[in-house]
Design a protein around this motif. Structure first.
Motif, mmCIF file in Angstrom:
data_model
loop_
_atom_site.group_PDB
_atom_site.id
_atom_site.type_symbol
_atom_site.label_atom_id
_atom_site.label_comp_id
_atom_site.label_asym_id
_atom_site.label_seq_id
_atom_site.Cartn_x
_atom_site.Cartn_y
_atom_site.Cartn_z
ATOM 1 N N ILE A 27 0.819 -1.231 0.000
ATOM 2 C CA ILE A 27 0.000 0.000 0.000
ATOM 3 C C ILE A 27 0.847 1.274 0.000
ATOM 4 C CG2 ILE A 27 -2.017 -1.110 1.001
ATOM 5 C CD1 ILE A 27 0.166 1.048 3.231
ATOM 6 N N VAL A 28 2.176 1.121 -0.166
ATOM 7 C CA VAL A 28 3.032 2.306 -0.258
ATOM 8 C C VAL A 28 2.722 3.047 -1.555
ATOM 9 C CG1 VAL A 28 5.410 3.160 -0.362
ATOM 10 C CG2 VAL A 28 4.845 1.202 1.090
ATOM 11 N N GLN A 29 2.638 4.371 -1.444
ATOM 12 C CA GLN A 29 2.309 5.209 -2.593
ATOM 13 C C GLN A 29 3.432 6.200 -2.874
ATOM 14 O OE1 GLN A 29 -1.423 7.142 -1.691
ATOM 15 N NE2 GLN A 29 -2.565 5.199 -1.565
ATOM 16 N N ASP A 30 3.492 6.672 -4.121
ATOM 17 C CA ASP A 30 4.452 7.717 -4.474
ATOM 18 C C ASP A 30 4.298 8.895 -3.519
ATOM 19 O OD1 ASP A 30 5.685 6.528 -6.661
ATOM 20 O OD2 ASP A 30 4.155 7.227 -8.067
ATOM 21 N N GLY A 31 5.404 9.390 -3.015
ATOM 22 C CA GLY A 31 5.386 10.554 -2.139
ATOM 23 C C GLY A 31 5.326 10.238 -0.659
ATOM 24 N N ASP A 32 4.948 9.000 -0.286
ATOM 25 C CA ASP A 32 4.986 8.612 1.128
ATOM 26 C C ASP A 32 6.416 8.743 1.646
ATOM 27 O OD1 ASP A 32 2.315 7.934 1.154
ATOM 28 O OD2 ASP A 32 2.649 5.777 1.005
ATOM 29 N N LEU A 56 12.607 0.205 10.105
ATOM 30 C CA LEU A 56 12.175 0.666 8.789
ATOM 31 C C LEU A 56 10.701 1.036 8.912
ATOM 32 C CD1 LEU A 56 12.801 1.010 5.751
ATOM 33 C CD2 LEU A 56 11.995 -1.347 5.431
ATOM 34 N N HIS A 57 10.407 2.306 8.701
ATOM 35 C CA HIS A 57 9.067 2.791 9.045
ATOM 36 C C HIS A 57 8.464 3.599 7.909
ATOM 37 C CE1 HIS A 57 6.048 3.386 12.178
ATOM 38 N NE2 HIS A 57 5.920 4.636 11.758
ATOM 39 N N LEU A 58 7.216 3.290 7.603
ATOM 40 C CA LEU A 58 6.418 4.087 6.677
ATOM 41 C C LEU A 58 5.741 5.182 7.485
ATOM 42 C CD1 LEU A 58 5.184 4.430 3.804
ATOM 43 C CD2 LEU A 58 3.329 2.924 4.567
ATOM 44 N N GLU A 59 6.056 6.416 7.154
ATOM 45 C CA GLU A 59 5.558 7.557 7.945
ATOM 46 C C GLU A 59 4.098 7.884 7.577
ATOM 47 O OE1 GLU A 59 8.472 9.639 10.108
ATOM 48 O OE2 GLU A 59 8.010 7.498 10.209
ATOM 49 N N VAL A 60 3.262 6.915 7.830
ATOM 50 C CA VAL A 60 1.830 7.029 7.582
ATOM 51 C C VAL A 60 1.126 6.489 8.821
ATOM 52 C CG1 VAL A 60 -0.092 6.184 6.164
ATOM 53 C CG2 VAL A 60 2.059 6.817 5.071
ATOM 54 N N SER A 61 0.029 7.104 9.216
ATOM 55 C CA SER A 61 -0.659 6.685 10.440
ATOM 56 C C SER A 61 -1.194 5.270 10.324
ATOM 57 C CB SER A 61 -1.818 7.636 10.745
ATOM 58 O OG SER A 61 -2.856 7.472 9.794
ATOM 59 N N ASP A 62 -1.354 4.628 11.463
ATOM 60 C CA ASP A 62 -1.928 3.281 11.492
ATOM 61 C C ASP A 62 -3.313 3.264 10.865
ATOM 62 O OD1 ASP A 62 0.343 2.455 12.803
ATOM 63 O OD2 ASP A 62 -0.564 2.419 14.797
ATOM 64 N N GLU A 63 -4.065 4.350 11.099
ATOM 65 C CA GLU A 63 -5.422 4.425 10.562
ATOM 66 C C GLU A 63 -5.397 4.480 9.030
ATOM 67 O OE1 GLU A 63 -5.280 5.524 14.680
ATOM 68 O OE2 GLU A 63 -4.205 6.375 12.944
ATOM 69 N N GLU A 64 -4.451 5.263 8.487
ATOM 70 C CA GLU A 64 -4.341 5.376 7.041
ATOM 71 C C GLU A 64 -3.880 4.051 6.419
ATOM 72 O OE1 GLU A 64 -4.134 6.928 3.111
ATOM 73 O OE2 GLU A 64 -5.245 7.511 4.911
ATOM 74 N N ILE A 65 -2.954 3.395 7.088
ATOM 75 C CA ILE A 65 -2.492 2.090 6.598
ATOM 76 C C ILE A 65 -3.659 1.099 6.567
ATOM 77 C CG2 ILE A 65 -1.063 0.078 7.161
ATOM 78 C CD1 ILE A 65 1.071 2.020 8.169
ATOM 79 N N ALA A 66 -4.434 1.065 7.659
ATOM 80 C CA ALA A 66 -5.588 0.156 7.719
ATOM 81 C C ALA A 66 -6.606 0.482 6.639
ATOM 82 C CB ALA A 66 -6.230 0.218 9.102
ATOM 83 N N GLU A 67 -6.825 1.765 6.403
ATOM 84 C CA GLU A 67 -7.780 2.193 5.375
ATOM 85 C C GLU A 67 -7.331 1.750 3.986
ATOM 86 O OE1 GLU A 67 -10.998 4.128 3.438
ATOM 87 O OE2 GLU A 67 -10.692 3.473 5.506
ATOM 88 N N ARG A 68 -6.043 1.947 3.700
ATOM 89 C CA ARG A 68 -5.522 1.541 2.391
ATOM 90 C C ARG A 68 -5.614 0.023 2.218
ATOM 91 N NH1 ARG A 68 0.129 4.950 1.400
ATOM 92 N NH2 ARG A 68 -0.682 7.038 1.889
#
Length: 571
Positions: free
Chosen positions: A495-500, A511-523
């Motif tokens: 679910i990684v997107q351009d610009g993340d 190694l961390h995707l700087e996206v909230s847990d809620e956004e990750i779950a939504e994606r």
């Protein structure tokens, strides 16, 4: 330890019709009757193939093994198994590692063998053969094929790691087609596998540090006559191992695996070491996991100045004292009483060794590089783990945050990476999806993605690159590999997107995707997985049963030992 009754006597010692059949058909090869009467029958498991250039000298090597077996009072029988040439097999040799292990397991169990010599060379042949032999668990010894001689190109030494440099130079115009053609003829100038500390040499070091081979197995060049001597001595030794019933399960203890992890850190071994060692541990019943690779090797520095982490080649390593000389430096960090195929503690392998080149094999208190080993990363982008090889990476990128430039698969990467319009800069993080065990399938060596041409033209030589695939052991760079769970089964990578923004912190192991847990779950809730399961054959079997990288990418039904007993007698 008393001699154990020979397994082969279940065939050749039988009375009546069954024994008649077993012996008579063997005799059509011109075998005298006394050769089948009470001698240990030793299988030579040969991965010779002209389609596996690394192993193309194995017919000759097998003869040296046979000579040793005969001399020790055994009877050798050579048999082929599927061979994997890393340079030719498509889509990737890793797809077939588990298939070869099945071939080896069934070939050993089904036949009248008391012990087995594994002839291994190219990358996947070593783990595949060891995995198969472990599942049967009869006396086993490994003979590696050895590295090729160092290449010579226009006054300098070259090896497989230079391929990546050559094509980077070609991309920027520093080498032309004729230069590449000349280098091609100069690099692979003798029999043997890659001349650097790539995966093949890493596997040879692995089996020696595990205790599955005689001392010096790892580094003798393929073209050196001493490789044949080692093969002959291994033939001697396997006969005695049979008489003493010394099996892989006696050698491959928890302490042996810890030794292999320690040694791999000190030699700057391939990242593929982890995935293969985990698979071997699963076959022999040792509880090994990703965290063990950080724990056992945490304080081990890089002692071997070998490409791709350093400058020398495997040929030089042997002349400098080889693996025994390096292991002697690690004596305090090793489980020195672990038993090897010699029947003696592993310390016997190195106690009388000597280093002849301190620029190549450094002492622990003055290492070539204080950063070594393979670091296992954890985080929301790789909940079950990912790996990076710090010794082959850029120090400045060990802590890095950058925006993702995403490629959905390797075809997408190849199509767009050199597009002048690609929105990428030197601080970007290249992300490749669907290169994992199930998704590709087979987990190819595509993780060390080429630098975009427009950045290479600006002098950029390294970037953070992340994928669920693998990298050749000859490769280098700040490359995060084996991301687990992989994208194809819905891991966060999918679910990684351009610009993340992605944050890598190697010292912290994260190694961390700087996206909230809620956004990750939504994606993830909106994610539609591609069902690309093959409809037939081995590939279907593989995709429906392969485990994730953090478990060794073995097939789920192959875990553990099947034993050496044949279920039924067909006659």
């Amino acid at each position: 330890m008393e001699d154990k009754p020979l397994r082969s006597r279940q065939w050749f010692g039988k009375k009546g019709k069954d024994g008649f059949i077993y012996r008579a058909w063997m005799k059509n090869q011109g075998i005298p009757a006394h050769q089948l009467q009470g001698k240990p029958v030793i299988g030579i498991c040969n991965t010779w193939s002209e389609l596996t250039p690394c192993n193309a000298h194995f017919r000759e090597l097998a003869q040296s093994v046979k000579n040793g077996i005969y001399e020790a009072g055994g009877y050798p029988v050579e048999f082929p198994v599927m061979s994997l040439g890393e340079t030719l097999v498509k889509p990737t040799a890793m797809l077939y590692r588990n298939l070869v292990s099945m071939d080896v397991e069934e070939s050993i169990r089904a036949n009248p063998l008391d012990g087995v010599v594994l002839l291994c060379g190219c990358d996947k042949t070593t783990p595949a053969l060891v995995m198969g032999a472990c599942s049967v668990n009869i006396p086993t010894i490994v003979v590696s094929g050895g590295a090729m001689l160092t290449g010579k190109y226009r006054g300098r030494d070259i090896g497989t790691s230079d391929i990546w440099r050559f094509f980077a130079d070609h991309q920027t115009g520093q080498m032309n087609d004729e230069d590449l053609y000349t280098a091609e003829a100069c690099m692979a100038r003798s029999q043997g596998h890659c001349a650097v500390m790539g995966t093949a040499s890493t596997m040879a070091c692995m089996v020696e540090s595990l205790g599955l081979s005689l001392a010096e197995n790892a580094a003798i060049p393929a073209a050196d006559s001493r490789r044949k001597v080692l093969a002959h001595l291994s033939g001697n030794r396997i006969v005695d191992m049979v008489r003493k019933d010394l099996k892989p399960s006696d050698i491959l203890t928890r302490q042996a695996f810890e030794n292999a992890i320690t040694v791999n850190a000190a030699i700057g071994g391939s990242t593929n070491f982890i995935i293969h060692l985990l698979a071997i541990a699963g076959r022999i019943g040792i509880d090994l996991n990703m965290d063990d690779f950080n724990t056992s090797a945490r304080k081990i520095p890089l002692l071997a100045n070998l490409q791709p982490s350093g400058k020398y080649f495997m040929e030089d390593f042997y002349y400098a004292g080889g693996l025994p000389a390096l292991m002697k430096e690690l004596h305090e960090q090793l489980n020195s009483d672990a038993i090897t195929v010699s029947g003696h503690p592993i310390s016997r392998n190195y106690e009388n060794s000597e280093c002849f080149n301190r620029d190549l094999i450094a002492p622990v208190d003055n290492p070539f590089n204080p950063t070594a080993g393979i670091t296992v990363l954890k985080g929301n982008l790789c909940q079950n783990g990912a790996v990076i090889k710090p010794s082959a990476a850029s120090t400045a990128l060990m802590r890095h945050t950058g925006k993702a430039v995403v490629f959905e698969n390797i075809e997408d990467f190849n199509h767009r990476i050199n597009d002048p319009a690609l929105d990428v800069d030197k601080d970007s993080v290249l992300v490749l999806k669907n290169a994992g065990p199930k998704g590709y399938p087979g987990m190819p060596e595509v993780g060390n993605m080429l630098i975009p041409k427009k950045l290479a033209d600006q002098g950029v030589t390294d970037m953070v690159r992340i994928s669920d695939g693998r990298m050749s052991g000859t490769g280098f760079g700040t490359v995060v590999l084996h991301v687990s769970p992989e994208a194809a089964i819905g891991g966060t990578l999918a679910i990684v997107q351009d610009g993340d923004m992605i944050k890598l912190d190697v010292p912290a192991g994260t190694l961390h995707l700087e996206v909230s847990d809620e956004e990750i779950a939504e994606r993830k809730s909106k994610l539609v997985l591609n069902n690309n399961i093959s409809k037939r054959g081995y590939t279907h079997l593989y995709q429906t049963h392969v485990e994730q990288a953090h478990l060794g990418a073995d097939l789920d039904f192959l875990k553990g030992s099947s034993g050496s007993e044949v279920l039924r007698d067909s006659h």
